[in-house]
Design a protein around this motif. Structure first.
Motif, PDB file in Angstrom:
ATOM      1  N   ILE A  70      30.546   9.494  82.509  1.00 25.92           N
ATOM      2  CA  ILE A  70      30.408   9.958  81.067  1.00 25.92           C
ATOM      3  C   ILE A  70      30.998  11.221  80.971  1.00 25.92           C
ATOM      4  CG2 ILE A  70      28.699  10.582  79.047  1.00 25.92           C
ATOM      5  CD1 ILE A  70      28.831   7.660  80.176  1.00 25.92           C
ATOM      6  N   ARG A  71      30.870  12.464  81.958  1.00 26.54           N
ATOM      7  CA  ARG A  71      31.630  13.704  81.529  1.00 26.54           C
ATOM      8  C   ARG A  71      32.762  13.696  80.938  1.00 26.54           C
ATOM      9  NH1 ARG A  71      27.576  18.011  84.434  1.00 26.54           N
ATOM     10  NH2 ARG A  71      27.411  16.787  86.429  1.00 26.54           N
ATOM     11  N   PRO A  72      33.758  12.778  81.669  1.00 26.75           N
ATOM     12  CA  PRO A  72      35.023  12.810  81.039  1.00 26.75           C
ATOM     13  C   PRO A  72      35.264  12.379  79.907  1.00 26.75           C
ATOM     14  CG  PRO A  72      34.942  11.978  83.405  1.00 26.75           C
ATOM     15  CD  PRO A  72      33.685  12.109  82.764  1.00 26.75           C
ATOM     16  N   LEU A  73      34.377  11.707  79.139  1.00 25.28           N
ATOM     17  CA  LEU A  73      34.624  11.221  78.022  1.00 25.28           C
ATOM     18  C   LEU A  73      34.061  12.210  76.859  1.00 25.28           C
ATOM     19  CD1 LEU A  73      33.260   7.581  78.723  1.00 25.28           C
ATOM     20  CD2 LEU A  73      35.416   8.223  78.631  1.00 25.28           C
ATOM     21  N   VAL A  74      33.451  13.398  77.223  1.00 22.86           N
ATOM     22  CA  VAL A  74      32.740  14.530  76.284  1.00 22.86           C
ATOM     23  C   VAL A  74      33.827  15.510  75.867  1.00 22.86           C
ATOM     24  CG1 VAL A  74      31.003  15.750  75.772  1.00 22.86           C
ATOM     25  CG2 VAL A  74      30.490  13.786  77.294  1.00 22.86           C
ATOM     26  N   THR A  75      34.118  15.731  74.742  1.00 24.14           N
ATOM     27  CA  THR A  75      34.788  16.937  74.366  1.00 24.14           C
ATOM     28  C   THR A  75      33.887  18.136  74.158  1.00 24.14           C
ATOM     29  OG1 THR A  75      36.229  15.572  73.197  1.00 24.14           O
ATOM     30  CG2 THR A  75      36.482  17.862  72.947  1.00 24.14           C
ATOM     31  N   PHE A  76      33.649  18.970  75.270  1.00 25.83           N
ATOM     32  CA  PHE A  76      32.958  19.968  75.192  1.00 25.83           C
ATOM     33  C   PHE A  76      33.259  21.271  74.413  1.00 25.83           C
ATOM     34  CE2 PHE A  76      31.883  17.575  79.403  1.00 25.83           C
ATOM     35  CZ  PHE A  76      30.673  17.478  78.959  1.00 25.83           C
ATOM     36  N   ASN A  77      32.350  21.996  74.290  1.00 27.63           N
ATOM     37  CA  ASN A  77      32.382  23.269  73.456  1.00 27.63           C
ATOM     38  C   ASN A  77      33.236  23.005  72.132  1.00 27.63           C
ATOM     39  OD1 ASN A  77      31.987  24.949  75.779  1.00 27.63           O
ATOM     40  ND2 ASN A  77      33.850  24.386  76.566  1.00 27.63           N
ATOM     41  N   THR A  78      32.862  21.837  71.444  1.00 28.45           N
ATOM     42  CA  THR A  78      33.294  21.610  70.125  1.00 28.45           C
ATOM     43  C   THR A  78      32.019  21.134  69.368  1.00 28.45           C
ATOM     44  OG1 THR A  78      35.139  20.793  71.182  1.00 28.45           O
ATOM     45  CG2 THR A  78      34.952  20.028  69.314  1.00 28.45           C
ATOM     46  N   GLU A  79      31.920  21.981  68.112  1.00 27.05           N
ATOM     47  CA  GLU A  79      30.797  21.377  67.551  1.00 27.05           C
ATOM     48  C   GLU A  79      31.282  20.629  66.286  1.00 27.05           C
ATOM     49  OE1 GLU A  79      28.648  24.885  65.989  1.00 27.05           O
ATOM     50  OE2 GLU A  79      27.388  23.764  64.689  1.00 27.05           O
ATOM     51  N   VAL A  80      30.396  19.574  65.812  1.00 25.19           N
ATOM     52  CA  VAL A  80      30.659  18.793  64.705  1.00 25.19           C
ATOM     53  C   VAL A  80      30.209  19.555  63.306  1.00 25.19           C
ATOM     54  CG1 VAL A  80      30.036  16.983  63.188  1.00 25.19           C
ATOM     55  CG2 VAL A  80      30.525  16.444  65.737  1.00 25.19           C
ATOM     56  N   GLU A 105      34.295  11.180  57.548  1.00 21.20           N
ATOM     57  CA  GLU A 105      35.345  11.990  58.124  1.00 21.20           C
ATOM     58  C   GLU A 105      34.543  13.030  58.838  1.00 21.20           C
ATOM     59  OE1 GLU A 105      38.736  14.145  55.850  1.00 21.20           O
ATOM     60  OE2 GLU A 105      36.989  15.435  55.649  1.00 21.20           O
ATOM     61  N   VAL A 106      34.829  13.381  59.978  1.00 19.87           N
ATOM     62  CA  VAL A 106      34.117  14.353  60.826  1.00 19.87           C
ATOM     63  C   VAL A 106      35.202  15.514  61.139  1.00 19.87           C
ATOM     64  CG1 VAL A 106      33.304  14.705  63.277  1.00 19.87           C
ATOM     65  CG2 VAL A 106      32.604  12.612  62.043  1.00 19.87           C
ATOM     66  N   GLY A 126      38.537  23.013  63.477  1.00 19.53           N
ATOM     67  CA  GLY A 126      38.932  22.813  62.209  1.00 19.53           C
ATOM     68  C   GLY A 126      39.696  21.347  62.005  1.00 19.53           C
ATOM     69  N   GLU A 127      39.774  20.668  62.920  1.00 20.45           N
ATOM     70  CA  GLU A 127      40.349  19.284  62.907  1.00 20.45           C
ATOM     71  C   GLU A 127      39.338  18.327  62.332  1.00 20.45           C
ATOM     72  OE1 GLU A 127      41.630  15.705  66.105  1.00 20.45           O
ATOM     73  OE2 GLU A 127      40.997  17.536  66.925  1.00 20.45           O
TER      74      GLU A 127
END
Ligand SMILES: Cc1cc2nc3c(=O)[nH]c(=O)nc-3n(C[C@H](O)[C@H](O)[C@H](O)COP(=O)(O)OP(=O)(O)OC[C@H]3O[C@@H](n4cnc5c(N)ncnc54)[C@H](O)[C@@H]3O)c2cc1C
Ligand SMILES: NC(=O)c1ccc[n+]([C@@H]2O[C@H](COP(=O)([O-])OP(=O)(O)OC[C@H]3O[C@@H](n4cnc5c(N)ncnc54)[C@H](OP(=O)(O)O)[C@@H]3O)[C@@H](O)[C@H]2O)c1
Length: 427
Positions: free
Chosen positions: A97-107, A118-119, A124-125
């Motif tokens: 699972i860990r490689p599938l997570v984008t860390f340090n990124t808040e929605v 739209e997320v 800013g993306e």
């Protein structure tokens, strides 16, 4: 491009991701912090964990593990937060699972767009998804009461409590009698000068062990092995607790006006003996804060150096506009406690408070969500969803106390059966 977005990599997000992966579904997963674990990562750099240093899980080991990933039997009956985190990490790593997570990124925002969402990310993306699975946790936004008057000393919430060190030698008032309150009162007891617990309706204090056996294993034994109906099992449990622990009124802790099974269980092996040893005393609700003193509703008054509010949490989704999803209105009105009837592409994981453990319950939610998104479980039409919700709310009203604390309350066994029933029927 993936069609599914998961928000949060705590124990809920991780198990949902595992189930989606098992069904061959692909997704994007965003985590505000730098690693998985959410609440169970002490001092998590997401700034959201309510974990204190002495926290131990209150579900015994055999009832806590994931169905295909049991907990190492050499670990103690009740895992510490660090032991549970290691278990969760091992589960996540075994399932890649860990490689599938984008860390340090808040929605930062989730807004309806066409048929989907739209997320917006903290980078800013923006990205578009058909389904958004919200697994952001609901126990990190402190709910603090407002009492009349003013207190001169420091006041904090259990969310910010870590250790007893800052309270060494102090007279501390802990407000509330849930699991945070009893854990923290006991943790403070030997280092503070004195601890008072204030409760407005009291609670039935359950021990963690009865006759050397973890209490959740007793209920499992009575219901599953002895095949007792739940109401009978509850009566037997109440009797066993009374026999094993005695009458809590002896310790100055009133017996609540409601039956034991109408409340969310408060477990503590130490609270009553600590009251018995004079470390902790019990007061009714706070009437007024009076500078260095606090007055209670029984007209007593006592001096305190600090107050800790262990008064629970608000349900919040900072990334959802209230017009789309109003936590106060909508969090308790989800189909099967997961799907928003107004926006079926908005799915919540872990937005429950069970009588029983949350962690394995969310594993079943994860399987149900994966089955839904794989087209193996179908949603009823909107009317059907609203009907199911109304029935659930009615059962909830009949079962638990009708206060804010019980909006997310579910019965572990009944709810698990419902989800498994859906999956079995459609399969
Ligand atoms: C003190 C305490 C003790 C508990 N003890 C038990 C127990 O013994 N047994 C039990 O079963 N349950 C217990 N619970 C309940 C516990 O919260 C759940 O069991 C469960 O671990 C919660 O997992 P979660 O993933 O839903 O939430 P969390 O663990 O809070 O994880 C949510 C994750 O989402 C991330 N996130 C939040 N917002 C965003 C965003 N906008 N963008 C990206 N990422 C985001 C957070 O950073 C976090 O990593 C306890 C809770 C508390 C507060
Ligand atoms: N060791 C563990 O496993 C552990 C430890 C801590 C927490 N948890 C879990 O985490 C979740 C949150 O627990 P929690 O204890 O933080 O919160 P909680 O279960 O919501 O309990 C809050 C307590 O504060 C009281 N309270 C709330 N508002 C109040 C007010 N205005 N005035 C006076 N009292 C007030 C409540 O009393 P009323 O009943 O009168 O509303 C209750 O006693 C629960 O699911 C719990 O089981 C588990």
């Amino acid at each position: 491009m993936n069609n599914i977005c998961i928000i949060g990599a705590g124990s809920s997000g991780v198990t949902v991701a595992k189930s989606l992966r098992d069904k061959g579904l692909t997704f994007d997963m965003f985590e505000k912090g730098s690693d998985i674990g959410g609440m169970w990562r002490y001092e998590n750099d997401n700034g959201q964990s309510s974990c204190y240093a002495s926290l131990h899980i209150d579900t015994s080991r055999p009832n806590l593990g994931y169905s295909d990933f049991p907990i190492d039997p050499s670990l103690p009956d009740f895992l510490s937060h660090a032991q549970f985190l290691r278990h969760l990490e091992a589960y996540a790593d075994a399932n890649h699972i860990r490689p599938l997570v984008t860390f340090n990124t808040e929605v930062t925002a989730v807004t309806p767009k066409g048929e989907g969402w739209e997320v917006t990310l903290s980078t800013g993306e923006t990205r578009d998804y058909a389904q958004v699975i919200v697994a952001n946790g609901h126990l990190s936004d402190p709910r603090t009461p407002e009492f009349a008057g003013q207190f001169d000393g420091p006041q904090t919430h259990s969310h910010h409590y870590r250790t007893a060190a800052p309270f060494e030698g102090q007279r501390v008032l802990v407000v509330g009698l849930g699991n945070s309150a009893v854990d923290i009162a006991v943790d403070l007891a030997r280092r503070a000068a004195h601890v008072t617990v204030s409760t407005r309706r009291s609670a039935w204090i359950m021990p963690k062990y009865l006759m050397g056996v973890p209490i959740d294993q007793w209920s499992g034994f009575l219901v599953r092995r002895m095949k007792l109906p739940v109401t009978w099992a509850r009566r037997v449990m109440a009797r066993l607790i009374r026999l094993g622990q005695g009458d809590q009124r002896r310790f100055g802790l009133p017996r609540p006006a409601h039956p034991m099974w109408r409340e969310h269980a408060t477990l503590s092996q130490e609270l009553l003996p600590y009251i018995g040893h004079g470390y902790i005393d019990v007061k009714p609700d706070v009437a007024e804060l009076r500078g260095g003193k606090v007055a209670f509703t029984d007209d007593s008054e006592a001096p305190y150096d600090a107050i800790i509010y262990a008064t629970g949490y608000n349900i919040t989704f900072p990334f959802l506009n209230k017009d789309v999803f109003d936590p106060g209105e909508d969090a308790g009105n989800l189909y099967r406690r997961m799907v928003s009837p107004a926006h079926p592409g908005l799915i919540f994981a872990g937005l429950v408070q069970p009588v029983g453990p949350t962690i394995p319950l969310v594993e079943t939610q994860g399987k149900w969500i994966a089955s839904l998104l794989a087209g193996e479980v179908a949603l009823p039409d909107r009317q059907g969803m609203l009907q199911e919700i109304a029935e659930h709310r009615e059962k909830q009203r009949r079962t638990y106390l009708g206060t804010a604390r019980y909006v997310l309350e579910v019965d572990y066994s009944h709810y698990t059966k419902q989800m498994k029933g859906d999956m079995a029927r459609q399969a």
